[in-house]
Design a protein around this motif. Structure first.
Motif, PDB file in Angstrom:
ATOM      1  N   VAL A  77     -14.371   7.945  -7.279  1.00  0.00           N
ATOM      2  CA  VAL A  77     -14.264   8.591  -8.801  1.00  0.00           C
ATOM      3  C   VAL A  77     -15.529   9.048  -8.953  1.00  0.00           C
ATOM      4  CG1 VAL A  77     -13.778   8.464 -11.330  1.00  0.00           C
ATOM      5  CG2 VAL A  77     -12.263   7.018  -9.565  1.00  0.00           C
ATOM      6  N   GLY A  80     -14.133  10.904 -15.040  1.00  0.00           N
ATOM      7  CA  GLY A  80     -13.028  10.024 -15.370  1.00  0.00           C
ATOM      8  C   GLY A  80     -12.997   8.561 -15.086  1.00  0.00           C
ATOM      9  N   ARG A  81     -11.761   8.175 -15.253  1.00  0.00           N
ATOM     10  CA  ARG A  81     -11.910   6.753 -14.705  1.00  0.00           C
ATOM     11  C   ARG A  81     -10.336   6.461 -14.134  1.00  0.00           C
ATOM     12  NH1 ARG A  81     -12.002   2.290 -19.402  1.00  0.00           N
ATOM     13  NH2 ARG A  81      -9.709   2.726 -19.289  1.00  0.00           N
ATOM     14  N   TRP A  82     -10.354   5.623 -13.196  1.00  0.00           N
ATOM     15  CA  TRP A  82      -9.168   5.315 -12.397  1.00  0.00           C
ATOM     16  C   TRP A  82      -8.783   3.989 -13.242  1.00  0.00           C
ATOM     17  CZ3 TRP A  82      -6.574   7.209  -8.070  1.00  0.00           C
ATOM     18  CH2 TRP A  82      -5.456   6.385  -7.865  1.00  0.00           C
ATOM     19  N   SER A  91      -4.995  11.553 -10.853  1.00  0.00           N
ATOM     20  CA  SER A  91      -6.265  11.894 -10.160  1.00  0.00           C
ATOM     21  C   SER A  91      -6.313  12.929  -9.202  1.00  0.00           C
ATOM     22  CB  SER A  91      -6.807  10.465  -9.366  1.00  0.00           C
ATOM     23  OG  SER A  91      -8.302  10.816  -9.008  1.00  0.00           O
ATOM     24  N   SER A 123      -8.850  11.246 -13.734  1.00  0.00           N
ATOM     25  CA  SER A 123      -9.913  11.286 -12.922  1.00  0.00           C
ATOM     26  C   SER A 123      -9.969  12.351 -11.956  1.00  0.00           C
ATOM     27  CB  SER A 123     -10.082   9.851 -12.422  1.00  0.00           C
ATOM     28  OG  SER A 123      -8.961   9.582 -11.360  1.00  0.00           O
TER      29      SER A 123
END
Length: 178
Positions: A77, A80-82, A91, A123
């Motif tokens: 990544v 952002g964030r998974w 994503s 993400s």
């Protein structure tokens, strides 16, 4: 050194068992969904809105999309964030995002077999396209997408008896493309 596409859902377990029985020690196996990008932030997408020929080509074709609750181990990544099983998130590979001027937080809509699927970019990912691994421009971070048509794709190093192994796979799974 092998990619196989068009594995049907009911063939998944037998296909993986065939790889294991043939001595394949590790392999990628991911769901693959076909979809066309039709909107960005609620606005229809048209090739002529992009100056770059690559971006124009990308929006003229269908994408191979995937889904997985866990981030594929060979992706990282970059923004952002998974979040595993995040409903409404998606994503996007950072190169695609750059080509299409997509940003973290944008909303994108894909037409998947006549069904519009709208999601927010949660993400961005780095992908090594030269890795001989299964990679996707767009991955939904959910374990299941049961209402959408899916096939599977696999990547693996074939056993040393390559041609005999390929022939056996084609015989046992005549619908696959390898």
């Amino acid at each position: 050194n092998r990619f196989v596409i068009n594995v049907r859902p009911e063939q998944g377990e037998p296909f993986k068992a065939a790889l294991t029985q043939a001595g394949v020690r590790s392999f990628d196996f991911f769901p693959m969904i076909r979809g066309r990008l039709v909107a960005i932030n609620g606005k229809p997408v048209k090739p002529e809105q992009f100056a770059e020929p690559r971006a124009q080509r990308l929006v003229e074709r269908e994408f191979n999309l995937s889904h997985a609750a866990e981030l594929p181990g060979h992706n990282t990544v970059s923004a952002g964030r998974w979040t595993p099983n995040e409903a409404g998130g998606v994503s996007v590979e950072e190169g695609l995002a750059e080509s299409l001027s997509l940003k973290f937080g944008d909303t994108i809509t894909f037409d998947i077999a006549g069904t519009p699927v709208q999601t927010k970019i949660s993400s961005l990912r780095k992908v090594d396209w030269s890795s001989m691994r299964v990679n996707f421009f767009v991955v939904y971070p959910v374990a299941q997408m049961p209402d959408l048509p899916v096939t599977y794709i696999s990547a693996f190093k074939a056993p040393t008896e390559g041609l005999a192994f390929d022939n056996a796979l084609s015989r046992d799974f005549p619908n696959i493309t390898n």
